[in-house]
Design an enzyme around this catalytic site. Structure first.
Site, PDB file in Angstrom:
ATOM      1  N   ASP A   1       1.810   9.103  -0.311  1.00  0.00           N
ATOM      2  CA  ASP A   1       2.163   8.197  -1.399  1.00  0.00           C
ATOM      3  C   ASP A   1       3.462   8.663  -2.059  1.00  0.00           C
ATOM      4  OD1 ASP A   1       1.402   5.891  -2.902  1.00  0.00           O
ATOM      5  OD2 ASP A   1       0.865   7.194  -4.569  1.00  0.00           O
TER       6      ASP A   1
ATOM      7  N   GLU B   1       4.805   5.969   2.634  1.00  0.00           N
ATOM      8  CA  GLU B   1       4.695   4.886   1.655  1.00  0.00           C
ATOM      9  C   GLU B   1       6.093   4.688   1.077  1.00  0.00           C
ATOM     10  OE1 GLU B   1       5.222   3.141  -1.598  1.00  0.00           O
ATOM     11  OE2 GLU B   1       4.391   5.010  -2.406  1.00  0.00           O
TER      12      GLU B   1
ATOM     13  N   ASP C   1      -3.785  -1.210  -4.661  1.00  0.00           N
ATOM     14  CA  ASP C   1      -3.098  -1.523  -5.915  1.00  0.00           C
ATOM     15  C   ASP C   1      -2.841  -3.016  -6.099  1.00  0.00           C
ATOM     16  OD1 ASP C   1      -2.904   1.056  -6.952  1.00  0.00           O
ATOM     17  OD2 ASP C   1      -1.006   1.468  -5.942  1.00  0.00           O
TER      18      ASP C   1
END
Length: 504
Positions: free
Chosen positions: A300, A347, A400
């Site tokens: 991430d 990501e 998300d």
């Protein structure tokens, strides 16, 4: 590295059904793997597996190495003789489609303590030998983590006692204090080691079951760690901390179109130069553990390796800050030397610079494509499938995002028209699967669907609302929702678009 053309499903174990208030690594987890096998999927993507802290977010963990004890299956403990059957004959009336973390934490901690006491009283020699071997093998992180958790609970209680508020001698890890507290809290320390032993035994057994069926696990790690973690307490020299232990600067992202004050995450920032002096030993150990827990790992906020937004800790928002150059190419060169292969997913969402793209492509890491981001704006968006290179992972959405159904229903009329025209479908009656088909048909090497989209669910099933401090990470599906019909429909798309990975 490049990956074969495959497909899979994103769902975290907390979302599985079961009688204990939260999904776990028991029968429903194996049933889900069987579902993937029937649907001829090759990938199972999860969120970070660490023990969660404030807000219950898997991205804010007490450790970058440990597992979440809430995922331990009580039923498997009973099967293994590590919990008496009478301990689970009556369970509270937990909600079936959500996780009430306060209730679950209290219930499961008592159950796990019962298991530990049962183990201490009745454990056989071979089981004790396995536990002792685990403690020795994982001592490089486990000793600090178990002491850290015992200290937290001693000082304030579960989920309390931020480490820099402890007495100065133990907050600073002075040798005499470390020895004294290790003796004082010896039984609690052993308890937390026992929980990690149970977690890793159950998780690696489940992972092995999936791997034997040709399914690889995609794990997930945030680039930064939580301040209130064993990682920072045990390695203060690796982070930008002031004399009292608090961060001097913290992580986040600057103001943009979506937020006029940016995002102040609050994670302490690394002293990358100090890390480089040890050949990035801490990061090597972290990634090695990540590759033990999973076959492929998504990082991430990958852009932070090229440059990251540094915010003075005294600032309440992310408005004031500056870009600081990250370790970049040299970091990954060391990781390749230390670990050989790096099966990573970058990501790379948000505002990405050419330098970040160059770093990603230098090591051939696949980036991410989110189909929900493709419509309503520019007609040549990088998220539209006709713009893809093959070395990427396409998602209907992520944890998300809204679900596809929720997103489409909330989209503007112009955006809806763009979606339907691009896919050449007359209406949005089956939008979740229409978008899934678009991803599976694309050239992306990997295609991943959210479980909520397979089940055609709306935003009542959304996993996370970024920026919302509570009420996240709670969604669970009910057992009857995981049907053979869904598996067979997914199998058709997987075979149609040649996403079958033959077992090696």
């Amino acid at each position: 590295m490049e990956f074969p053309r495959t497909a899979g499903v994103l769902v975290h174990p907390t979302s599985f059904p079961g009688p204990y208030g939260i999904g776990d690594l028991g029968a429903e987890a194996y049933r889900f793997v069987d579902f993937l096998t029937r649907a001829r999927q090759s990938l199972w993507q999860i969120l970070p597996l660490g023990p969660t802290s404030y807000g219950d977010s898997p991205y804010q963990s007490f450790s970058a190495f440990a597992g979440n004890p809430l995922l331990i299956s009580p039923d498997k403990l009973v099967e293994q003789g590590l919990l008496p059957p009478t301990a689970v004959t009556e369970t509270p009336p937990f909600p079936a489609d959500s996780v009430d973390y306060g209730w679950v934490i209290d219930y499961k901690n008592k159950l796990l303590r019962h298991s530990y006491e049962h183990f201490q009283a009745t454990g056989h020699a071979d089981r004790r030998a396995k536990f002792d071997w685990f403690c020795g093998e994982q001592a490089y992180w486990l000793d600090d983590f178990a002491l850290f958790m015992a200290l937290k609970i001693y000082h304030v209680g579960q989920d309390g006692g931020v480490w820099n508020t402890w007495p100065e001698d133990i907050a600073r890890r002075q040798p005499a204090a470390m020895a004294w507290w290790s003796t004082r809290l010896a039984d609690d320390i052993r308890f937390h080691k026992y929980l990690q032993y149970l977690f890793f035994e159950q998780w690696l057994e489940l992972k092995g079951y999936a791997n034997q069926r040709g399914i690889q696990i995609i794990g997930d790690i945030p680039i930064f760690v939580a301040f209130d973690s064993a990682d920072v307490w045990a390695n203060p020299g690796l982070f930008h901390l002031q004399e009292g232990g608090s961060p001097t600067v913290v992580a986040g992202v600057p103001p943009d179109y979506f937020s006029e004050t940016g995002q102040r995450w609050g994670n302490p920032l690394y002293r990358w130069w100090e890390m480089s002096q040890t050949n990035y030993a801490w990061w090597t150990a972290r990634l090695r553990m990540s590759f033990t827990q999973a076959d492929i790992v998504r990082i991430d906020h990958f852009r932070g390796f090229d440059a990251y937004w540094e915010i003075p800790a005294s600032e309440e928002t992310a408005v004031v800050g500056k870009w600081i150059k990250g370790p970049g190419q040299s970091f990954f060169e060391v990781m390749v030397r230390n670990l050989n292969e790096l099966p990573l997913i970058a990501e790379d969402l948000g505002v990405i610079t050419p330098e970040v793209v160059a770093l990603r492509d230098r090591f051939n890491f696949p980036g991410m494509k989110i189909l929900q981001f493709a419509f309503g704006g520019e007609r040549n968006s990088q998220f539209l499938p006709h713009t893809y290179d093959s070395n990427c992972v396409v998602y209907t959405g992520t944890h998300d995002n809204e679900t596809v159904l929720g997103w489409f229903n909330n989209a503007s009329p112009e955006e809806q028209r763009h979606v339907l025209a691009y896919m050449n479908v007359p209406n949005g009656d089956n939008i979740s699967w229409d978008l899934l088909r678009l991803g599976y048909a694309s050239v992306a090497d990997m295609a991943v669907a959210m479980m909520q989209d397979l089940m055609r669910l709306g935003n009542e099933a959304r996993m996370n609302y970024p920026g919302r401090s509570s009420g996240n990470w709670q969604w669970r599906y009910r057992a009857e929702m995981l049907t053979g019909e869904i598996a067979d429909q997914l199998k058709v798309l997987t075979e149609l678009y040649s996403r079958i990975r033959e077992q090696e």
